[in-house]
Motif scaffolding. Structure first.
Motif, PDB file in Angstrom:
ATOM      1  N   LYS A   1      -0.247   8.409  20.033  1.00 36.22           N
ATOM      2  CA  LYS A   1      -1.664   7.433  19.907  1.00 36.22           C
ATOM      3  C   LYS A   1      -2.035   7.456  18.436  1.00 36.22           C
ATOM      4  O   LYS A   1      -2.911   6.058  17.978  1.00 36.22           O
ATOM      5  CB  LYS A   1      -2.686   8.278  21.051  1.00 36.22           C
ATOM      6  CG  LYS A   1      -3.911   7.496  21.141  1.00 36.22           C
ATOM      7  CD  LYS A   1      -5.162   7.885  22.257  1.00 36.22           C
ATOM      8  CE  LYS A   1      -5.779   6.749  22.181  1.00 36.22           C
ATOM      9  NZ  LYS A   1      -6.839   7.920  23.447  1.00 36.22           N
ATOM     10  N   GLN A   2      -2.333   8.880  17.633  1.00 34.20           N
ATOM     11  CA  GLN A   2      -2.618   8.822  16.627  1.00 34.20           C
ATOM     12  C   GLN A   2      -1.805   7.236  16.358  1.00 34.20           C
ATOM     13  O   GLN A   2      -2.061   7.146  15.027  1.00 34.20           O
ATOM     14  CB  GLN A   2      -2.354  10.035  15.472  1.00 34.20           C
ATOM     15  CG  GLN A   2      -3.117  11.267  16.354  1.00 34.20           C
ATOM     16  CD  GLN A   2      -5.588  10.534  15.930  1.00 34.20           C
ATOM     17  OE1 GLN A   2      -5.404   9.812  15.706  1.00 34.20           O
ATOM     18  NE2 GLN A   2      -5.754   9.759  17.209  1.00 34.20           N
ATOM     19  N   GLN A   3       0.297   6.832  16.264  1.00 38.51           N
ATOM     20  CA  GLN A   3       0.739   6.420  15.111  1.00 38.51           C
ATOM     21  C   GLN A   3      -0.118   5.612  15.866  1.00 38.51           C
ATOM     22  O   GLN A   3       0.485   3.398  15.059  1.00 38.51           O
ATOM     23  CB  GLN A   3       2.324   6.619  15.820  1.00 38.51           C
ATOM     24  CG  GLN A   3       2.567   7.475  15.497  1.00 38.51           C
ATOM     25  CD  GLN A   3       4.445   8.117  15.839  1.00 38.51           C
ATOM     26  OE1 GLN A   3       4.492   7.697  16.696  1.00 38.51           O
ATOM     27  NE2 GLN A   3       5.041   8.516  14.864  1.00 38.51           N
ATOM     28  N   LEU A   4       0.019   5.005  17.340  1.00 35.11           N
ATOM     29  CA  LEU A   4      -0.510   3.526  17.401  1.00 35.11           C
ATOM     30  C   LEU A   4      -1.815   3.372  16.712  1.00 35.11           C
ATOM     31  O   LEU A   4      -1.873   1.590  16.296  1.00 35.11           O
ATOM     32  CB  LEU A   4      -0.728   3.562  18.850  1.00 35.11           C
ATOM     33  CG  LEU A   4       0.183   3.349  19.338  1.00 35.11           C
ATOM     34  CD1 LEU A   4      -0.160   3.782  21.102  1.00 35.11           C
ATOM     35  CD2 LEU A   4       1.068   2.294  19.751  1.00 35.11           C
ATOM     36  N   ILE A   5      -2.611   4.021  16.370  1.00 35.52           N
ATOM     37  CA  ILE A   5      -3.801   3.585  15.389  1.00 35.52           C
ATOM     38  C   ILE A   5      -4.178   3.406  14.504  1.00 35.52           C
ATOM     39  O   ILE A   5      -4.351   2.295  13.931  1.00 35.52           O
ATOM     40  CB  ILE A   5      -5.085   5.219  16.272  1.00 35.52           C
ATOM     41  CG1 ILE A   5      -5.229   4.983  17.042  1.00 35.52           C
ATOM     42  CG2 ILE A   5      -6.450   4.922  15.157  1.00 35.52           C
ATOM     43  CD1 ILE A   5      -6.594   6.483  17.643  1.00 35.52           C
ATOM     44  N   ARG A   6      -2.708   4.303  13.645  1.00 32.79           N
ATOM     45  CA  ARG A   6      -2.725   3.807  11.954  1.00 32.79           C
ATOM     46  C   ARG A   6      -2.089   2.684  11.329  1.00 32.79           C
ATOM     47  O   ARG A   6      -1.158   2.532  11.113  1.00 32.79           O
ATOM     48  CB  ARG A   6      -1.682   5.311  11.722  1.00 32.79           C
ATOM     49  CG  ARG A   6      -3.077   6.256  11.917  1.00 32.79           C
ATOM     50  CD  ARG A   6      -2.073   7.875  10.840  1.00 32.79           C
ATOM     51  NE  ARG A   6      -1.172   7.651  10.956  1.00 32.79           N
ATOM     52  CZ  ARG A   6      -0.781   9.186  12.072  1.00 32.79           C
ATOM     53  NH1 ARG A   6      -1.666   9.430  12.296  1.00 32.79           N
ATOM     54  NH2 ARG A   6       0.672   9.772  12.302  1.00 32.79           N
ATOM     55  N   GLY A   7      -1.098   1.961  13.022  1.00 33.96           N
ATOM     56  CA  GLY A   7      -0.396   0.876  13.012  1.00 33.96           C
ATOM     57  C   GLY A   7       0.779   1.556  12.583  1.00 33.96           C
ATOM     58  O   GLY A   7       2.041   0.598  12.083  1.00 33.96           O
TER      59      GLY A   7
END
Length: 86
Positions: free
Chosen positions: A43-49
């Motif tokens: 999810k953090q990878q999604l948030i960071r793009g």
């Protein structure tokens, strides 16, 4: 087609992340991570793009891909088939 993660209902996003993590079986090195930790990392990878949710109309499926793999996939689409004669 890239689907913005922000447009996905939170329960659906959580289920998608969980299914992805369980399917991928990613190697996290020596550190042991819980399922929740792994889901949070994606999810953090999604948030960071750094990762994106991708829907394939051809396969009628949804997946999570890194930015790097998306660039590679796009490049391969435009390169076309190679016959070994360059």
């Amino acid at each position: 087609m890239i689907i913005p993660w922000q447009e996905i209902a939170s329960d659906t996003l959580q289920n998608l992340l969980s299914e992805f993590v369980l399917r991928e079986g990613t190697d996290y090195g020596d550190a042991e991570c819980t399922l929740d930790d792994k889901i949070d990392q994606v999810k953090q990878q999604l948030i960071r793009g750094e990762a994106h949710i991708v829907y394939s109309e051809l396969h009628e499926s949804i997946d999570i891909k890194t930015s790097q793999s998306l660039r590679s996939d796009t490049q391969n689409e435009y390169d076309g088939p190679h016959d070994g004669h360059e």
